[in-house]
Design an enzyme around this catalytic site. Sequence first.
Site, mmCIF file in Angstrom:
data_model
loop_
_atom_site.group_PDB
_atom_site.id
_atom_site.type_symbol
_atom_site.label_atom_id
_atom_site.label_comp_id
_atom_site.label_asym_id
_atom_site.label_seq_id
_atom_site.Cartn_x
_atom_site.Cartn_y
_atom_site.Cartn_z
ATOM 1 N N CYS A 96 0.844 -1.194 0.000
ATOM 2 C CA CYS A 96 0.000 0.000 0.000
ATOM 3 C C CYS A 96 0.877 1.241 0.000
ATOM 4 C CB CYS A 96 -0.871 -0.010 1.253
ATOM 5 S SG CYS A 96 -1.748 -1.584 1.433
ATOM 6 N N ARG A 128 2.856 2.178 -7.499
ATOM 7 C CA ARG A 128 2.957 0.957 -6.696
ATOM 8 C C ARG A 128 1.778 0.021 -6.943
ATOM 9 N NH1 ARG A 128 6.069 2.419 -1.767
ATOM 10 N NH2 ARG A 128 4.961 0.861 -0.593
ATOM 11 N N TRP A 149 -3.496 -2.009 -1.558
ATOM 12 C CA TRP A 149 -3.345 -3.212 -2.395
ATOM 13 C C TRP A 149 -3.899 -4.327 -1.529
ATOM 14 C CZ3 TRP A 149 -1.835 -4.516 -7.296
ATOM 15 C CH2 TRP A 149 -1.539 -5.848 -7.537
ATOM 16 N N ASN A 176 -0.185 -0.433 6.182
ATOM 17 C CA ASN A 176 0.446 -1.256 5.154
ATOM 18 C C ASN A 176 1.014 -2.458 5.889
ATOM 19 O OD1 ASN A 176 1.667 -2.268 2.903
ATOM 20 N ND2 ASN A 176 3.459 -0.946 3.015
ATOM 21 N N GLY A 177 0.740 -3.681 5.389
ATOM 22 C CA GLY A 177 1.310 -4.867 6.043
ATOM 23 C C GLY A 177 0.233 -5.877 6.387
ATOM 24 N N GLU A 224 13.016 -21.220 -16.251
ATOM 25 C CA GLU A 224 12.700 -19.841 -15.863
ATOM 26 C C GLU A 224 13.838 -18.911 -16.251
ATOM 27 O OE1 GLU A 224 10.170 -18.303 -15.199
ATOM 28 O OE2 GLU A 224 10.855 -16.432 -14.282
ATOM 29 N N LYS A 228 13.301 -15.722 -18.784
ATOM 30 C CA LYS A 228 13.694 -14.351 -18.404
ATOM 31 C C LYS A 228 14.605 -13.756 -19.463
ATOM 32 C CE LYS A 228 11.318 -13.280 -15.229
ATOM 33 N NZ LYS A 228 10.387 -14.207 -15.684
ATOM 34 N N GLU A 263 12.641 -13.138 -22.857
ATOM 35 C CA GLU A 263 11.597 -12.095 -22.875
ATOM 36 C C GLU A 263 12.192 -10.716 -22.633
ATOM 37 O OE1 GLU A 263 8.567 -12.211 -19.824
ATOM 38 O OE2 GLU A 263 9.879 -13.185 -18.416
ATOM 39 N N HIS A 299 20.271 -36.804 -25.580
ATOM 40 C CA HIS A 299 19.164 -37.202 -26.463
ATOM 41 C C HIS A 299 18.900 -36.159 -27.535
ATOM 42 C CE1 HIS A 299 18.562 -40.474 -23.698
ATOM 43 N NE2 HIS A 299 18.563 -39.608 -22.708
ATOM 44 N N LYS A 349 1.716 -7.231 -19.277
ATOM 45 C CA LYS A 349 1.856 -7.767 -17.923
ATOM 46 C C LYS A 349 0.803 -8.842 -17.652
ATOM 47 C CE LYS A 349 3.552 -8.241 -13.879
ATOM 48 N NZ LYS A 349 4.800 -9.008 -13.730
HETATM 49 C C1 AGP Z 1 6.740 -13.841 -16.796
HETATM 50 O O1 AGP Z 1 7.962 -13.127 -16.751
HETATM 51 C C2 AGP Z 1 5.829 -13.373 -17.894
HETATM 52 N N1 AGP Z 1 5.516 -12.008 -17.691
HETATM 53 C C3 AGP Z 1 4.657 -14.300 -18.169
HETATM 54 O O2 AGP Z 1 5.166 -15.557 -18.505
HETATM 55 C C4 AGP Z 1 3.648 -14.506 -17.008
HETATM 56 O O3 AGP Z 1 4.242 -15.267 -15.988
HETATM 57 C C5 AGP Z 1 2.441 -15.273 -17.563
HETATM 58 O O4 AGP Z 1 1.847 -14.484 -18.570
HETATM 59 C C6 AGP Z 1 1.394 -15.612 -16.510
HETATM 60 O O5 AGP Z 1 0.842 -14.427 -15.995
HETATM 61 P P1 AGP Z 1 -0.073 -14.543 -14.659
HETATM 62 O O6 AGP Z 1 0.832 -15.057 -13.587
HETATM 63 O O7 AGP Z 1 -0.573 -13.154 -14.407
HETATM 64 O O8 AGP Z 1 -1.183 -15.506 -14.959
#
Ligand code: AGP
Length: 616
Positions: A2, A27, A76, A102-103, A485, A489, A492, A508, A611
């Site tokens: 928050c 935020r 939040w 906040n918390g 992962e 990262k 992307e 393989h 996002k």
């Molecule tokens: C992760 O870095 C990406 N932004 C993307 O893979 C994300 O994790 C995926 O779109 C799932 O989003 P969500 O967790 O909001 O469902």
Amino acid sequence: MCGIVGYVGSQDAIDVVIEGLRRLEYRGYDSAGVAIVDPAGGMRTERRAGALSNLDKQLAEGSRIAGNVGIGHTRWATHGAPTDRNAHPHVDCSGAVAVVHNGIIENFAALRERLESAGHEFASDTDTEVVAHLLEVEIGSTDTDLAAAMRAVCSQLVGAFTLVAVHRDRPGVVVAARRSSPLVVGVGDGEMFLASDVAAFIAHTREAVALGQDQVVEIRSDGYTVTDLQGGTTDGQPFHVDWNLAAAEKGGHDFFMQKEIEEQPTAVADTLRGHLVDGRIVLDETRLAEQDLREIDKVFVVACGTAFHSGLIAKYAIEHWTRVPVEVEIASEFRYRDPVLDRDTLVVAVSQSGETADTLEAVRHAREQRARVLSICNTNGAQIPRESDAVLYTRSGPEVAVASTKCFLTQVTAGYLLGLALAQVQGKKYEDEVAADFAALEAMPRLIAQTLSTMDPVRALARELAGSETILFLGRHVGYPVALEGALKLKELSYMHAEGFPAGELKHGPIALIDDGMPVVVVVPDPGARGVLHDKVLSNLAEVRARGARTIVIATAGDERVRRLADHLIEVPSTPTLYAPLVTTVPLQVFAAAVADARGYDVDKPRNLAKSVTVE
Ligand code: AGP
């Protein structure tokens, strides 16, 4: 997290507070509110769900709010959906005290029960409101001053909090307290500020004071007083803010992603907070009876992208602890493969946003097939948790960068919590075993922080490798999802080709890719992990190195056998086998962000990505 603002001075408090909240909008929040003390007596409190503009509209409808003392909040949601009634500030029965928070107050339920049985009436579902009523009790009994009342209240609270309060009959004063949650004082000329971060007041002053653990501060127009919970006068830490506003919003970092990587110890600690109550692991929201969970004989985890990788890690933990089979499925594939689901299947939907269309449709399919649905989500009130039978909220706070970092670690943490809860309710773990596993989890934030403190060589290596055409990532067991992962990262953020593989798959096919000098990241398990794992990965490491790979090795500090095989060795603290991803992922996050930065790309907003993907 928050946003919080407090003000005492000669300006109109409403203007300073609203402007401060606007500075904290980045935020992320889902409701906002203010409380302004009227010098003619009384106090005006206004609050609204949704954007600050909703609050602005409401304020514009009423008469202008006079007064030079006030507090404000952008929320939040954690406890209680994002609605008007749950928006802060919260007031006591008489409306004399207003508080923002906040918390997480872990013992709020017991406190609320005690207050309600003493006749206090509550108007919200939040943990925060108990503070308003506790302040009422402390002030009411001996007409105590607000700071003394705050000290007495904080001594009753368990959890993490920043609290800021005003009282309509104590003009000229704002009182605040902090424990494991941010709060800074802004020192102006004839005016004082309080805020969750300096972005709220650096337009007015760059002189700030950081407060320590369990400290209470009273601000007045002519100064401030800091005390400990026993009332002893103490000091904060004065500092000069030399950031510009843009940097202040990023906590002094170059981009939000780095700020969010640095927030991971707190995010994991907050996600764990309050989930072990009287020896039992408790979920955040559930309509599932313990008997329903006892009958679960199959788990499906459905998610996308990074969330999917957290599900792969959850699989190892849940299967090891409960012996219940777990499948992890890409959400967009799930319903088209006509999965076998029934009443005893638990479908776990992992989603930071709680709005991802592919995952939401997977949830709806699961419900049509009568499966139980539990969601792991970072956004209170989002569609996916609303359509679930139970919820575990990650408490990362808003994640601004498109590339998920702190939400990944908290999704992994929530997966462990779910595994422990299932194991406990199905009688697969005794209470003392759960307590030991939970205690080991509670030690992880410190190990994550320790890892974060040694990342400079990783950034230097990233700059060195920024021109690479491709980088491979290898891992075994829980190191395999970490490899996936790390590759995601890098892809992307830097638009470089990257691919993650199970280390055992090399022979393989993928080993044909190894070229002289090709960077290959290998996540090596702790030497103490399940016996052969460590040796197996070392032989994979030797295989790629023998073919010319430039090896970047993530390994446990002190693992001497790995040293001769590593062109670049990145050491992390030793952890329990299953918890290793909470530290081994961190260097890969830092590496990807640094490569993208070195390439001159927008680390927070990579091309072509959103996002939250709310379309299928
Ligand atoms: C992760 O870095 C990406 N932004 C993307 O893979 C994300 O994790 C995926 O779109 C799932 O989003 P969500 O967790 O909001 O469902």
